[in-house]
Scaffold this motif. Structure first.
Motif, PDB file in Angstrom:
ATOM      1  N   GLN A  43      10.633   5.814  -9.733  1.00 51.13           N
ATOM      2  CA  GLN A  43       9.753   6.462  -8.747  1.00 51.13           C
ATOM      3  C   GLN A  43       9.655   7.962  -9.001  1.00 51.13           C
ATOM      4  O   GLN A  43       8.558   8.536  -8.977  1.00 51.13           O
ATOM      5  CB  GLN A  43      10.277   6.190  -7.335  1.00 51.13           C
ATOM      6  N   VAL A  48       5.414   8.281  -8.067  1.00 52.65           N
ATOM      7  CA  VAL A  48       4.597   7.321  -7.325  1.00 52.65           C
ATOM      8  C   VAL A  48       5.295   6.945  -6.024  1.00 52.65           C
ATOM      9  O   VAL A  48       6.464   7.286  -5.793  1.00 52.65           O
ATOM     10  CB  VAL A  48       4.333   6.053  -8.171  1.00 52.65           C
ATOM     11  N   GLN A  49       4.577   6.204  -5.180  1.00 52.56           N
ATOM     12  CA  GLN A  49       5.130   5.789  -3.896  1.00 52.56           C
ATOM     13  C   GLN A  49       6.014   4.553  -4.055  1.00 52.56           C
ATOM     14  O   GLN A  49       6.046   3.895  -5.102  1.00 52.56           O
ATOM     15  CB  GLN A  49       3.992   5.484  -2.917  1.00 52.56           C
ATOM     16  N   THR A  52       4.198   1.280  -4.918  1.00 53.56           N
ATOM     17  CA  THR A  52       3.814   1.170  -6.328  1.00 53.56           C
ATOM     18  C   THR A  52       5.010   0.797  -7.197  1.00 53.56           C
ATOM     19  O   THR A  52       4.916  -0.068  -8.080  1.00 53.56           O
ATOM     20  CB  THR A  52       3.213   2.496  -6.819  1.00 53.56           C
ATOM     21  N   THR A  53       6.143   1.434  -6.942  1.00 49.44           N
ATOM     22  CA  THR A  53       7.357   1.144  -7.716  1.00 49.44           C
ATOM     23  C   THR A  53       7.805  -0.296  -7.486  1.00 49.44           C
ATOM     24  O   THR A  53       8.350  -0.934  -8.396  1.00 49.44           O
ATOM     25  CB  THR A  53       8.485   2.107  -7.318  1.00 49.44           C
ATOM     26  N   ASP A 333       6.362   3.220   2.894  1.00 45.80           N
ATOM     27  CA  ASP A 333       5.468   4.378   2.720  1.00 45.80           C
ATOM     28  C   ASP A 333       4.762   4.719   4.023  1.00 45.80           C
ATOM     29  O   ASP A 333       4.570   5.903   4.348  1.00 45.80           O
ATOM     30  CB  ASP A 333       4.425   4.074   1.637  1.00 45.80           C
TER      31      ASP A 333
END
Length: 395
Positions: A43, A48-49, A52-53, A333
């Motif tokens: 991450q 990335v958020q 996404t990870t 998130d």
């Protein structure tokens, strides 16, 4: 004379197969269980958020469950071989084999953290890939059971087994016919919901502990303790299942429900020792579920259809493993709070137990209906043998 597969030996070379499966589980599932160490590293590297990870892990899980791709070559084959080599000792044999995941996870947790700190996350993955080449040795130890011959006239015991599995033998040509069995369809729904909850905690436990300000090696110790409790759960639950005190599906309902409750309570932990207690409970109950949720497939589809059932089970289970972590990442998130990931996991597991309850009722009803037919077939065989003996005497 006609050929058939030999009866499972329930020992002998089967224990070599169990040990091979033990190392196979360790070199596949234990790696995924410790992937949480790479979560923050990846991450931060790509900026990335969390959602996404999470796709990195969910994609790996999906590939594991899709037969014929990646680690599933080894993982599914090992499970299938153990089930074919054992009947009476199948629960304890599978528990021992699957415990390899826990034993290796205890060692891998601090080891992976050290590899990341020393060689970066890229170098760590390269070394782990080299370790997994030992799966070739495990595969070389797997030997299929050979076929033998038997007289055309079956014995009483063989007749009883054939009477209960005749329909399955006629319909093993294609996997998807199993979906027409309502109990198996419901068990697939259990697999999807439970998989969505299974893979969320190992992924988010390390980030959750780090968010509370713990030093970097403390979360690694939590995963090691979790894996130790997981090992205890697999062995103890496998032993209990082998005693036949309750039906496998009843036992699965109880431990899966408790697992969901523990995950709902885990976010109240705000210090290291509280997290350690809940992680231990989670690990123990997770081990209990794993010890019996695959062997329960035999109760639903019989051993003759086990390979097809396991393949279809793993294929569709990947839906939950693929969607669960990203959904949890999106919630993290959105709320900026890792607790919601555990809430989602707990809810998925509790919902999944409702399907197991229905499966147990259907399987139990089916067995009660099949018993009179089996005894009728046995009585007919005994009458035939008596008539034949009397005819031989007269002659």
């Amino acid at each position: 004379m006609k050929s058939r597969k030999v009866e499972p030996p329930d020992g002998g070379y089967g224990w070599v197969v169990v040990m091979s499966a033990f190392f196979t589980m360790g070199l596949t599932a234990a790696v995924l269980k410790n992937f949480g160490h790479f979560f923050i590293e990846i991450q931060n590297h790509f900026g990335v958020q969390a959602s996404t990870t999470s796709w990195v892990t969910s994609t790996t899980i999906a590939m594991l469950h899709l037969g014929g791709t990646g680690l599933s070559f080894s993982w599914i084959s090992a499970n299938s071989m153990v089930s074919h080599y054992f009947v009476r000792w199948r629960p304890i044999a599978f528990a021992i084999a699957s415990s390899g995941e826990c034993v290796f996870a205890v060692m891998f947790s601090p080891f992976f953290k050290w590899l990341i700190d020393t060689y970066s996350w890229r170098g760590a993955l390269l070394i782990i890939g080299g370790l997994q080449l030992n799966l070739c040795v495990c595969g070389a130890l797997m030997r299929p059971l050979k076929k033998t011959t038997r007289p055309a006239q079956d014995t009483k015991d063989s007749l009883e087994g054939d009477a209960t599995t005749l329909l399955a033998k006629r319909r093993t040509f294609f996997q998807c016919f199993l979906m027409r069995k309502p109990e198996f369809f419901l068990y697939i729904l259990f697999a999807i919901f439970s998989a969505a909850g299974f893979f969320i905690p190992p992924l988010f436990l390390v980030p959750f502990a780090s968010s509370l300000g713990m030093d970097k090696y403390w979360p690694a110790m939590i995963l090691s303790v979790l894996a130790s409790a997981d090992l205890a759960g697999r062995l103890i639950c496998g032993w209990i299942a082998n005693m036949r005190l309750v039906r496998n599906l009843q036992l699965l309902t109880m431990v899966a429900t408790l697992l969901g409750v523990v995950l709902l309570l885990l976010p109240i932990s705000q210090n290291y020792w509280a997290i350690l207690v809940f992680a231990s409970l989670y690990g123990f109950l997770f081990g209990c579920v794993v010890a019996i949720h695959v062997t329960a497939i035999v109760d639903i589809v019989t051993l003759e259809c086990f390979d097809s059932g396991l393949g279809l089970f793993m294929l569709l289970r990947s839906i939950g493993g693929f969607t669960g972590p990203p959904a949890a990442g999106w919630l993290v998130d959105y709320t900026n709070n890792y607790s919601v990931a555990f809430y989602l996991s707990g809810v998925c597991l509790i919902v999944s137990t409702a399907f197991v309850v229905l499966v147990d009722r259907l399987v139990h009803k089916r067995r009660e209906a099949a018993e009179p037919q089996v005894y009728c077939a046995i009585d007919q065989q005994e009458d035939w043998e008596t008539a034949k003996a009397e005819s031989d005497t007269v002659t």
